[in-house]
Design an enzyme around this catalytic site. Sequence first.
Site, PDB file in Angstrom:
ATOM      1  N   ALA A 179      16.160  27.217  58.307  1.00 31.45           N
ATOM      2  CA  ALA A 179      16.044  28.424  59.121  1.00 31.45           C
ATOM      3  C   ALA A 179      17.346  29.212  59.087  1.00 31.45           C
ATOM      4  CB  ALA A 179      15.680  28.053  60.558  1.00 31.45           C
ATOM      5  N   GLU A 180      18.479  28.492  59.131  1.00 33.83           N
ATOM      6  CA  GLU A 180      19.781  29.129  58.929  1.00 33.83           C
ATOM      7  C   GLU A 180      20.716  28.191  58.166  1.00 33.83           C
ATOM      8  OE1 GLU A 180      18.373  31.478  62.539  1.00 33.83           O
ATOM      9  OE2 GLU A 180      18.861  29.352  62.450  1.00 33.83           O
ATOM     10  N   THR A 181      21.560  28.824  57.368  1.00 35.82           N
ATOM     11  CA  THR A 181      22.677  28.159  56.710  1.00 35.82           C
ATOM     12  C   THR A 181      23.925  28.962  57.055  1.00 35.82           C
ATOM     13  OG1 THR A 181      21.329  27.310  54.888  1.00 35.82           O
ATOM     14  CG2 THR A 181      23.688  27.517  54.476  1.00 35.82           C
TER      15      THR A 181
END
Length: 230
Positions: A51-53
């Site tokens: 979903a996020e990096t």
Amino acid sequence: MTVPESDGTQIEVVRVFTDAAGRYGNPLGIARATDVIDVDHQALAARAGYAETVVVEDPIDDRARMRIYTPAVELPFAGHPSVGAAWWLNAQLTPVTVIEVPAGPVAVEAADGLIWVRARAEWTPKFEFHQFDDAEELAALGPADFTAGAHYAWMYTNEPRGAVRARMFAPARGIAEDEATGGAAIALTALLRRSINITQGQGSQMFTAWDSEGWVRLGGRTVADHPVVI
């Protein structure tokens, strides 16, 4: 979306907003800025598929700069990466009191076995909120029900105690369904103007505290997962 081929970059992975037993949680990819100087950060996030990096710079004077990417776009702020990166920096024995993101300075605090961050609701990405009264209707939702935008579906399971059950779908950000969404938790807290305890996805847990001056504190547990090469 076409995912670029691997360039062999190693990233750390943690799970953010687990339950008390360390289960569930939303995976977060973490790359040190010094390891990805010549790497396209957005392409890195697309390959990782979380979903996020985030790309985190080494702390200086208890502050660290960070950039946040979904598989499709860069975000000025997000809650799950802020909590997760703060925990990871602490685990690396380089704790910080502030994480600098494009939206502004995010204050960090460790208390009651949780990592807490403090942010403003207007920093969060935009969400369309859908309140439900029926748990079965909420459970029946799926990614196919949402073809655009970012949608946070929620209901009270115990309104006097501020207990909430939620799910989040964000096709516009390359996220079919998110396991735990800190930015939405902050935005919902500001909308309701009260502190809430959220169970999202399979069983991830988030805690918020409303501040009358418009700030929201977001807390949760994080555990280490495993490094990956992408």
